[in-house]
Motif scaffolding. Structure first.
Motif, PDB file in Angstrom:
ATOM      1  N   MET A   1       0.556  -0.658  -0.167  1.00 52.53           N
ATOM      2  CA  MET A   1      -0.185   0.440  -0.134  1.00 52.53           C
ATOM      3  C   MET A   1       0.747   1.638  -0.215  1.00 52.53           C
ATOM      4  N   ASN A   2       0.482   2.482  -0.726  1.00 48.26           N
ATOM      5  CA  ASN A   2       1.111   3.436  -0.938  1.00 48.26           C
ATOM      6  C   ASN A   2       0.617   4.625   0.206  1.00 48.26           C
ATOM      7  N   ILE A   3       1.337   5.678   0.618  1.00 46.68           N
ATOM      8  CA  ILE A   3       0.060   6.852   1.012  1.00 46.68           C
ATOM      9  C   ILE A   3       1.067   8.062   0.701  1.00 46.68           C
ATOM     10  N   VAL A   4       0.592   9.134   0.873  1.00 53.47           N
ATOM     11  CA  VAL A   4       1.121  10.367   0.275  1.00 53.47           C
ATOM     12  C   VAL A   4       1.673  11.101   2.131  1.00 53.47           C
ATOM     13  N   LEU A   5       2.914  11.440   2.233  1.00 51.75           N
ATOM     14  CA  LEU A   5       2.552  12.320   3.251  1.00 51.75           C
ATOM     15  C   LEU A   5       3.262  14.176   3.104  1.00 51.75           C
ATOM     16  N   GLN A   6       2.089  14.982   3.074  1.00 51.80           N
ATOM     17  CA  GLN A   6       2.207  16.847   2.443  1.00 51.80           C
ATOM     18  C   GLN A   6       2.109  17.065   3.416  1.00 51.80           C
ATOM     19  N   GLU A   7       3.202  17.688   3.793  1.00 54.79           N
ATOM     20  CA  GLU A   7       3.654  18.659   4.391  1.00 54.79           C
ATOM     21  C   GLU A   7       3.242  20.135   4.423  1.00 54.79           C
ATOM     22  N   VAL A   8       2.929  20.298   6.159  1.00 54.58           N
ATOM     23  CA  VAL A   8       1.507  21.227   5.795  1.00 54.58           C
ATOM     24  C   VAL A   8       2.653  22.492   5.713  1.00 54.58           C
ATOM     25  N   SER A   9       3.698  23.048   6.028  1.00 52.40           N
ATOM     26  CA  SER A   9       4.676  24.403   5.680  1.00 52.40           C
ATOM     27  C   SER A   9       4.561  24.115   4.477  1.00 52.40           C
ATOM     28  N   SER A  10       5.468  23.636   3.546  1.00 50.52           N
ATOM     29  CA  SER A  10       5.712  23.586   2.126  1.00 50.52           C
ATOM     30  C   SER A  10       4.914  23.328   1.381  1.00 50.52           C
ATOM     31  N   GLY A  11       3.948  22.508   1.677  1.00 49.82           N
ATOM     32  CA  GLY A  11       3.142  22.872   0.552  1.00 49.82           C
ATOM     33  C   GLY A  11       3.676  20.656  -0.378  1.00 49.82           C
ATOM     34  N   ASP A  12       4.985  19.934   0.219  1.00 46.16           N
ATOM     35  CA  ASP A  12       5.644  19.232  -0.602  1.00 46.16           C
ATOM     36  C   ASP A  12       4.515  18.341  -0.108  1.00 46.16           C
ATOM     37  N   ALA A  13       4.920  16.933  -0.913  1.00 46.22           N
ATOM     38  CA  ALA A  13       4.521  15.995  -1.111  1.00 46.22           C
ATOM     39  C   ALA A  13       4.728  14.921  -1.495  1.00 46.22           C
ATOM     40  N   TYR A  14       5.076  13.479  -0.239  1.00 43.75           N
ATOM     41  CA  TYR A  14       6.224  12.571  -0.815  1.00 43.75           C
ATOM     42  C   TYR A  14       5.044  11.112  -0.960  1.00 43.75           C
ATOM     43  N   ARG A  15       4.975  10.297  -2.091  1.00 44.54           N
ATOM     44  CA  ARG A  15       4.344   8.992  -1.756  1.00 44.54           C
ATOM     45  C   ARG A  15       5.492   8.334  -1.181  1.00 44.54           C
ATOM     46  N   ILE A  16       4.720   7.598  -0.581  1.00 45.33           N
ATOM     47  CA  ILE A  16       6.270   6.634   0.369  1.00 45.33           C
ATOM     48  C   ILE A  16       5.528   4.819  -0.110  1.00 45.33           C
ATOM     49  N   SER A  17       6.640   4.381   0.193  1.00 51.38           N
ATOM     50  CA  SER A  17       6.131   2.959   0.429  1.00 51.38           C
ATOM     51  C   SER A  17       6.423   2.707   1.891  1.00 51.38           C
ATOM     52  N   LEU A  18       5.191   2.004   1.915  1.00 42.71           N
ATOM     53  CA  LEU A  18       5.231   0.736   3.246  1.00 42.71           C
ATOM     54  C   LEU A  18       5.842  -0.708   3.481  1.00 42.71           C
ATOM     55  N   PRO A  19       7.134  -0.886   4.804  1.00 43.72           N
ATOM     56  CA  PRO A  19       7.160   0.124   5.424  1.00 43.72           C
ATOM     57  C   PRO A  19       8.274   1.382   5.318  1.00 43.72           C
ATOM     58  N   CYS A  20       8.369   1.970   5.768  1.00 39.47           N
ATOM     59  CA  CYS A  20       9.048   3.265   5.465  1.00 39.47           C
ATOM     60  C   CYS A  20       9.366   3.966   6.547  1.00 39.47           C
ATOM     61  N   VAL A  21      10.734   3.887   7.299  1.00 40.66           N
ATOM     62  CA  VAL A  21      11.125   4.517   8.283  1.00 40.66           C
ATOM     63  C   VAL A  21      11.854   5.729   7.815  1.00 40.66           C
ATOM     64  N   ILE A  22      11.445   6.642   8.624  1.00 43.26           N
ATOM     65  CA  ILE A  22      11.415   8.625   8.369  1.00 43.26           C
ATOM     66  C   ILE A  22      12.584   9.142   9.640  1.00 43.26           C
ATOM     67  N   GLY A  23      13.441   9.548   9.334  1.00 39.91           N
ATOM     68  CA  GLY A  23      14.205  10.467  10.157  1.00 39.91           C
ATOM     69  C   GLY A  23      14.775  11.381   9.607  1.00 39.91           C
ATOM     70  N   ARG A  24      16.111  11.997  10.088  1.00 37.04           N
ATOM     71  CA  ARG A  24      17.258  12.446   9.068  1.00 37.04           C
ATOM     72  C   ARG A  24      18.674  12.244   9.240  1.00 37.04           C
ATOM     73  N   GLY A  25      18.922  10.111   9.366  1.00 39.06           N
ATOM     74  CA  GLY A  25      20.152   9.690   9.090  1.00 39.06           C
ATOM     75  C   GLY A  25      19.661   9.395   7.649  1.00 39.06           C
ATOM     76  N   LYS A  26      20.638   9.285   7.008  1.00 38.57           N
ATOM     77  CA  LYS A  26      20.898   8.719   5.256  1.00 38.57           C
ATOM     78  C   LYS A  26      19.872   6.567   5.320  1.00 38.57           C
ATOM     79  N   GLU A  27      19.963   6.597   6.789  1.00 36.06           N
ATOM     80  CA  GLU A  27      19.520   5.243   7.061  1.00 36.06           C
ATOM     81  C   GLU A  27      18.270   5.239   6.862  1.00 36.06           C
ATOM     82  N   ALA A  28      17.443   6.602   6.933  1.00 36.23           N
ATOM     83  CA  ALA A  28      16.056   5.998   7.036  1.00 36.23           C
ATOM     84  C   ALA A  28      15.681   5.979   5.241  1.00 36.23           C
TER      85      ALA A  28
END
Length: 522
Positions: A1-28
């Motif tokens: 299943m694919n979902i979209v995360l839309q950032e409120v402040s910038s309006g950028d939207a990201y389609r992600i494949s599950l499972p998806c690790v979110i973070g700041r590191g390169k391993e995310a």
């Protein structure tokens, strides 16, 4: 299943494949540039055709629909998902406006912002280089350095710390807000283990640092630290921190390290310049003192020659007077017992003694020092004058208030100085009395006190202007003793407020002054 995360402040939207690790590191799977997001902050996964979010032990946690959640939480379309300073709206992949891209590794700044940041940092390096090259006194520009740091790093606390001569590390150029902030021992240890720059994204969350008492006490979360290295030697460090996690990244520590490479040689040059100024100032002061001593020596030499000439002129008539008086005394006439004749005889003896010392004054050599016990010298000089003490009924007694009696001295000259003091005592000290001589400590000196000392009185050397008009300031015996003691880097002092000469105090250093001033000896 694919979902979209839309950032409120910038309006950028990201389609992600599950499972998806979110973070700041390169391993995310979805890597974001939000510094307040942990390296692996949260994971979004699918279970039983439902979307779930789990916190992966992040520092700042996650919030779903404005409610902080700590366990696996169900996500529905339209929910808001907040982590760090970023808020997303959850929607299906078919939602309008979604960018058709799979997991984005890094959310970069717009190109204009990157160019602005690079230009700002380059300008800071240029400004600091110009600032430091134009100023030899780096201590006076610490505030301006940290003002530039503030523009880039937005730190809460910061300082430049340098190693001191005793090996300790001391903040010498602190940011104004950090004047009372101690150095974290844990951060120091980490930096000096390998000499590499240090980036702490969350000090309290770092297992190797969270146990440090200084880290906990100072509430350090994000920190940057770079060593000041010059000619393969660590001179100190630059330190910055903030009380929020994730405030700095790898680019920040690289930039701080670049600044450290610029600062290190300039700080060392400033230190050497400051040391040179101190040495120059000291050399000038020594030269001034030497010049004053040379002038004084020339003046003294002139006085000595004059005194020697006067002594020669006085000696002949004095011999006639002394011879006549001695014949009268030896005749055992009634006049010989007359107090006036006794006073004349005493005066003749003093003048003869003075003339003898005037002759010896011009022959006082420079001291040749070696270790000797001062109490033994004193006792020997007391014993040598036993007959004179008995005639005047003066009872000298030595009291020891120190165990450190070995000092560098010229035995012959110090014996002469003590002899001069005793000569003055025999002429001036009250007859039929005890003479207490105390040997004690005076900081780095040994102190010899002739007579009882009143701690409230002011003491000065015999040539001090405070003694002008006092007859003992012109005493030849005391001036000879003072000259010998001065040649030993010591002092002969008397009270400036008393109505008599006593007490007399001699202070002599316990070690050679050239040894005290030698490099590496405190």
């Amino acid at each position: 299943m694919n979902i979209v995360l839309q950032e409120v402040s910038s309006g950028d939207a990201y389609r992600i494949s599950l499972p998806c690790v979110i973070g700041r590191g390169k391993e995310a799977d979805l890597s974001l540039s939000d510094l307040s997001i942990s390296h692996c902050h949260a994971v979004i996964s699918e279970m039983n055709n439902q979307i779930w979010v789990d916190d992966l032990g992040s520092a700042n946690g996650i919030t779903v629909n404005d409610e902080r959640v700590r366990e696996r939480t169900l996500l529905r379309e339209g929910d808001s998902l907040h982590m760090g300073r970023t808020t997303f709206i959850v929607s299906q992949s078919q939602s309008a406006g979604a960018e058709k891209k799979q997991t984005l590794i890094l959310h970069t700044l717009p190109m204009e912002s990157e160019q602005m940041l690079d230009h700002k940092r380059l300008k800071m390096i240029y400004d600091m280089t110009a600032l430091l090259s134009e100023n030899q006194e780096i201590a006076g520009i610490g505030e301006r350095i940290f003002a530039r740091f503030k523009d880039i790093f937005n730190h809460d606390r910061g300082y430049i710390a340098l190693f001191q001569s005793d090996g300790s590390l001391k903040p010498v150029y602190p940011d104004s807000a950090a004047c009372s902030v101690p150095l974290s021992r844990g951060i120091q240890d980490r930096l000096f283990q390998n000499g590499e720059s240090l980036l702490l994204e969350d000090a309290l969350g770092d297992p190797s640092m969270s146990g440090s008492e200084s880290i906990v006490a100072l509430r350090i979360r994000s920190a940057l630290c770079a060593p000041l290295i010059y000619h393969d030697q660590i001179y100190g460090l630059i330190y910055l921190d903030r009380d929020v996690p994730g405030a700095y990244n790898k680019d920040d520590v690289e930039f701080l390290r670049s600044i450290a490479f610029i600062l290190a040689p300039m700080i060392e040059n400033a230190r050497l310049w400051s040391e040179l100024k101190v040495r120059y100032s000291s050399a000038m002061e020594d030269l001034r003192i030497a010049e004053a001593r040379l002038i004084n020596m020339e003046r003294t030499a002139a006085y000595v020659r004059l005194a020697h000439a006067m002594a020669h002129e006085i000696r002949n008539p004095l011999m006639i007077i002394g011879g006549v008086v001695r014949r009268i005394v030896q005749s055992k006439t009634e006049r010989a017992e007359d107090p006036h004749f006794q006073a004349i005889m005493m005066s003749v003896e003093r003048i003869e003694c003075v003339l003898k010392e005037v002759d010896s004054l011009i022959r006082i050599p420079a001291p040749q020092k070696k270790l000797g016990k001062i109490d033994i010298l004193l006792q020997e000089e007391i014993n040598a004058r036993e007959k004179e003490w008995r005639e005047k009924d003066i009872r000298p007694q030595i009291i020891l208030n120190t165990a450190y009696l070995m000092i560098p001295l010229d035995v012959t000259l110090i014996r002469k100085a003590i002899s001069m003091v005793f000569k003055e005592l025999l002429f001036s000290y009250a007859h039929h009395s005890d003479l207490i001589i105390t040997i004690g400590d005076a900081v780095n000196d040994i102190e010899i006190r002739f007579g009882q000392v009143n701690g409230d009185e002011r003491y000065c050397e015999i040539f001090d202007s405070a003694l002008e008009g006092r007859p003992w300031s012109l005493s030849l015996f005391l001036n000879i003793a003072s000259k010998i003691i001065s040649d030993h880097e010591g002092k002969l002092i008397v009270t400036s407020s008393g109505h008599s000469l006593f007490p007399i105090i001699i202070r002599l250093p316990r070690m050679r002054m050239e040894t005290v001033n030698s490099p590496g000896i405190a």
